[in-house]
Design a protein around this motif. Structure first.
Motif, PDB file in Angstrom:
ATOM      1  N   THR A 278       0.821  -1.210   0.000  1.00 28.70           N
ATOM      2  CA  THR A 278       0.000   0.000   0.000  1.00 28.70           C
ATOM      3  C   THR A 278       0.857   1.264   0.000  1.00 28.70           C
ATOM      4  OG1 THR A 278      -0.120  -0.059   2.404  1.00 28.70           O
ATOM      5  CG2 THR A 278      -1.922  -1.075   1.200  1.00 28.70           C
TER       6      THR A 278
ATOM      7  N   SER B 154      -3.585   2.958  -2.027  1.00 30.33           N
ATOM      8  CA  SER B 154      -4.935   2.521  -1.692  1.00 30.33           C
ATOM      9  C   SER B 154      -4.983   1.043  -1.350  1.00 30.33           C
ATOM     10  CB  SER B 154      -5.887   2.800  -2.850  1.00 30.33           C
ATOM     11  OG  SER B 154      -7.062   2.029  -2.678  1.00 30.33           O
TER      12      SER B 154
ATOM     13  N   GLY C  85      -7.621  -0.700  -0.689  1.00 25.05           N
ATOM     14  CA  GLY C  85      -8.713  -1.340  -1.428  1.00 25.05           C
ATOM     15  C   GLY C  85      -8.278  -1.772  -2.826  1.00 25.05           C
TER      16      GLY C  85
ATOM     17  N   HIS D 169     -10.934   6.507   8.241  1.00 32.27           N
ATOM     18  CA  HIS D 169     -10.739   5.342   7.373  1.00 32.27           C
ATOM     19  C   HIS D 169     -11.888   5.176   6.386  1.00 32.27           C
ATOM     20  CE1 HIS D 169      -7.234   4.395   9.715  1.00 32.27           C
ATOM     21  NE2 HIS D 169      -7.945   4.378  10.816  1.00 32.27           N
TER      22      HIS D 169
ATOM     23  N   LEU E 229     -11.447   3.578   2.842  1.00 30.57           N
ATOM     24  CA  LEU E 229     -11.411   2.139   2.575  1.00 30.57           C
ATOM     25  C   LEU E 229     -12.820   1.577   2.660  1.00 30.57           C
ATOM     26  CD1 LEU E 229      -9.850  -0.462   2.073  1.00 30.57           C
ATOM     27  CD2 LEU E 229      -9.612  -0.710   4.545  1.00 30.57           C
TER      28      LEU E 229
ATOM     29  N   GLY F  52      -7.529   8.160   5.176  1.00 27.90           N
ATOM     30  CA  GLY F  52      -6.492   7.526   4.378  1.00 27.90           C
ATOM     31  C   GLY F  52      -5.078   7.951   4.710  1.00 27.90           C
TER      32      GLY F  52
END
Lengths: 527, 527
Positions: free
Chosen positions: A351, A356, A358, A389, A392, B22
């Motif tokens: 990441t 990201s 996801g 968060h 995500l 994030g």
């Protein structure tokens, strides 16, 4: 069975005149559940209950309803039952307790009722049952109020206790139809299975079995049905049943359960050992429609969970597939030089480059699904309930993976973090992707799919080679034996035929012969 | 350890300048979590982050904070670490990955850091850790945002992965303190256990162990701590650890795990096999403070669940107590003539006479708790989310049972029905009464209590007889053996000393001698 599950008209006998909290009034429950058929009530004393006009006796009813539901005290059941038969009612649910579930008199009453039923050509569900709950048409014989599922899943439960109908959250998750066979004095698992075999609203069948009378017919029917749809069996009484059968003979306790194991396995049924496994396996079959082998690829955002998964795979009979070199190559620009992707694949360090979680997760899962060496993917992610968060969205990740799926390979997910339940619920309807509450439950579910689809493939291969009759006869015939007690060689022969593990044996006389026999069999040897 | 868990001041090095969704900004998380100590930030480029003034290097800090938290890339960790030591900082958490968890260079970097630490008298937590989460004082080194528990339970988790800290819902349930030892380059399980032994905020300790270096010290310390509070061990890598150790030698896989089993058991630690058991066992120890034996009385409103409970008792090593004749007598006016109370006791038929399921349930549980033959009670009830069942308030029933408890005997509850979660949450703080999500989890939890309190009693008995030193020496001394590989008799001797099951053996020459030896040992015999 159709008259039990979809009666156009029903008469309730034994309705309490009390209503509201604590009344356990099955008429009130039926009305709340949304049944649209004609409802009659027989009550000797009051003129109406909840706005429904009552009749003082069965013979006063203006028609013979499709179904009668009897919940009077046990001493009154037989006269009422006889009146129903007399009036032309051909299907009866007997809720009342105190029959074969109780004392000698109860057993006799049950036998007498069965005789009455045969004489009058009446089918009986029960006694000692909560009867039917059908979320599709809103029909319920229950005296416990549960909400009706607005979009019932294609899962039918056939049980010997209403707790499965009222507490499905803990057992199977939601269900569409629930049939409690109770003491199974007449309608039993075989009857219900024959109906469910061709029921379009049933794609998955769950059986909760405490005891069984027509064992042979059951295995034949269930085996045939399992050819069309998964049949999950929760056989309880593993301990007490053995104890009853064998009393002080401790060894035979495990033995009896091994017989059930072997019989279910031979019929292609999926046996679960406890309620945790039951729920996991139901969840798996609701979402997954295929699994061609035992090889699992694991994508995780935490190495620790990968290790726990490896342990679970060993516990429940799945294997970790080798990590495909092509996928490692494909992702090499994402991971730092010091990190090596394996199976389980820890994608957290990836990441840093992609930004990201996801995207990395989704991308890795898709690449693994495309690999021939992978039969299923297990993804471990996080679902956090925090504005920090919000970026995500694992529900979106799950839906995108589902949309890109070629439908052959299951994707199981386990998400941790405080928002897990919300995401799991958002993915409740997603095909090929399913959320589980723990790593072990995910692996239990996948393992059951693997066992079922493997057994299905074997059956289909057999069918391709020959017509069904030939396939049946290609199997070695069961030894023909009279009823009775078998010991020694005869017993072993029978056990082996049904694939129950036995030791090799040889009957000898004298030490020298014994040593020769032992040499032939191979050590270790017991005398 | 106090400086790690309760630092009066902390410096964060490696904070991202990004904030919000994030960003994984550990300063932002620390502020949100509610830390009240002095916070410093070292950043070479920006003057402030989130209103906190930054310093361009460690040496500029106006004091030597109690703790430094380093999360820079692995290549920069050592210079920053050296600067901290130079500035007089004596406690450092290294969040950064890529050390012994990765490649050869990572392993070398970790060794160099350990050398620096020893030279500078610095204690290090990590690397590859999420560090500390302390819900009591609001201190967190995490870069993942989780809500702070307003009433933290007295349960401390010591783990090798942050997933246990962020996903506690799935692992242990809530916790008060979470310590991730990561690669355990310096601070390890032994250090943390020594601290927790006398920590008044810790009543229960959970260890998640992937690997261990100081095995002997660990067992000694953990065994001592287990004398004061339950130590629950979730040792993972049962499969891969064995595979690494034994490669193609399949038999030794189970062997290695059996060694862990024996060692944990000898030390009085409670080992759990998977995350489902972990959560169940934590729940049990949070609520139950004693259990004097394996005998369980079961009160149920459904016979089916009673049978499932009997199976689970067999699976997890509890026994059903005989149903007390006095209790049967006491309740005889409540149940119909055809019904006989046994264990499991199905109390549903008793409600017809009493009218209230809650009263019958409560009354039966209390009578059973008063019986000497009963070590614990397991109650199975229903919690329904319907106005028609508002009369049955199982939360109130649970609280009343708790209030009437003499504190010696656990009461485990499993409730089914749609309102289960709400009732369980209402009983979350109730002493001596605990709700579980399934029958199996309840029995797993009770079984762990029974094992722990039994081992505690044995230790206490030993202590009563003699002072601790004598008790230790009363145990047969471990065979004195040089380090190396042992086989044959020597190996068996060692295994037997640590209570690891082995076969009897005899070394012979020739068939006649072998037969004689076999006769002595008893059949079956393997050569």
């Amino acid at each position: 069975m159709l008259h039990f599950l979809e009666p156009r008209s029903v008469v309730l006998i034994g309705v309490t005149r009390e209503v509201g909290a604590g009344a356990y009034n099955n008429l009130e429950i039926l009305l709340r559940y949304g049944y649209q058929g004609r409802i009659y009530v027989v009550h000797p004393e009051v003129a109406e209950i909840l706005g429904i006009k009552t009749y003082s006796q069965v013979s006063d009813l203006p028609e013979a309803p499709d179904l009668a539901v009897i919940s009077v005290g046990r001493e009154n059941v037989l006269p009422v039952f006889a009146a129903c038969a007399e009036h032309g009612i051909r299907h009866v649910v007997v809720i009342s307790q105190g029959f074969a579930d109780s004392d000698e008199r109860g057993r006799r009453l049950q036998t007498e009722m069965a005789t009455l039923a045969r004489a009058g050509n009446v089918r009986v569900l029960g006694p000692n049952t909560l009867g039917i709950i059908n979320a599709f048409n809103g029909f319920s014989t229950s005296f416990v109020d549960i909400p009706r599922d607005p979009s019932p899943p294609p899962l039918t439960i056939v049980v010997q206790s209403g707790s499965f109908q009222h507490g499905s959250e803990c057992f199977t998750g939601g269900y569409g139809k629930g049939i409690d066979v109770g003491n199974a004095s007449d309608v039993d698992f075989v009857d219900v299975l024959e109906y469910l075999e061709h029921d379009p609203q049933t794609r998955i069948i769950v059986l909760h079995i405490e005891g069984m009378q027509r064992g042979r017919e059951f295995l034949r029917t269930a085996g045939r049905v399992a050819f069309r749809k998964p049949v999950i069996v929760f056989k309880t009484g593993r301990s007490s049943a053995g104890a009853k059968a064998a009393l002080s003979h401790s060894g035979s306790l495990a033995g009896e359960d091994a017989v059930y194991d072997a019989a279910f396995d031979r019929a292609g049924l999926i046996r679960v050992r406890n309620m945790i496994e039951l729920r996991a396996v139901c969840q798996a079959f609701l979402h997954f429609h295929s699994m061609s082998g035992p090889k699992l690829a694991v994508v995780t955002i935490t190495g620790a969970a990968g290790i726990i998964t490896a342990d679970a795979c060993q516990d429940y009979g799945l294997e970790l597939s080798p990590f495909p070199e092509s996928v490692r190559e494909e992702l090499k620009n994402l991971h730092p030089a010091w990190h090596r992707l394996n199976n389980p694949a820890d994608v957290w360090p990836l990441t840093a480059a992609s930004g990201s979680l996801g995207d990395v997760f989704k991308h890795t899962v898709r690449l693994l699904l495309a690999d021939d060496e992978v039969d299923a993917v297990f993804g471990i992610g996080i679902a956090l309930h925090s504005p920090l968060h919000q970026d995500l969205d694992m529900a979106a990740v799950g839906r995108e993976i589902s949309a890109a799926s070629d439908r052959r390979k299951p994707v199981a997910l386990w998400l941790y973090g405080g928002d897990q339940a919300r995401v799991a619920s958002a993915l409740a309807q997603t095909e090929h992707v399913a959320c589980f509450d723990s790593i072990d439950e995910a692996i239990m579910g996948l393992s059951a799919c693997r066992r079922y689809y493997e057994s299905l493939r074997k059956k289909q291969d057999l069918e391709k080679k020959s017509c069904p009759q030939q396939a049946e006869s290609a199997r070695p015939a069961a030894p023909r034996m009279a009823e009775g007690v078998y010991a020694g060689k005869e017993a072993s022969k029978l056990l082996r035929h049904y694939h129950i593990a036995t030791a090799q044996e040889e009957l000898t006389s004298g030490a020298a012969a014994a040593v020769r026999a032992a040499g032939k069999i191979g050590y270790p040897v017991a005398l």
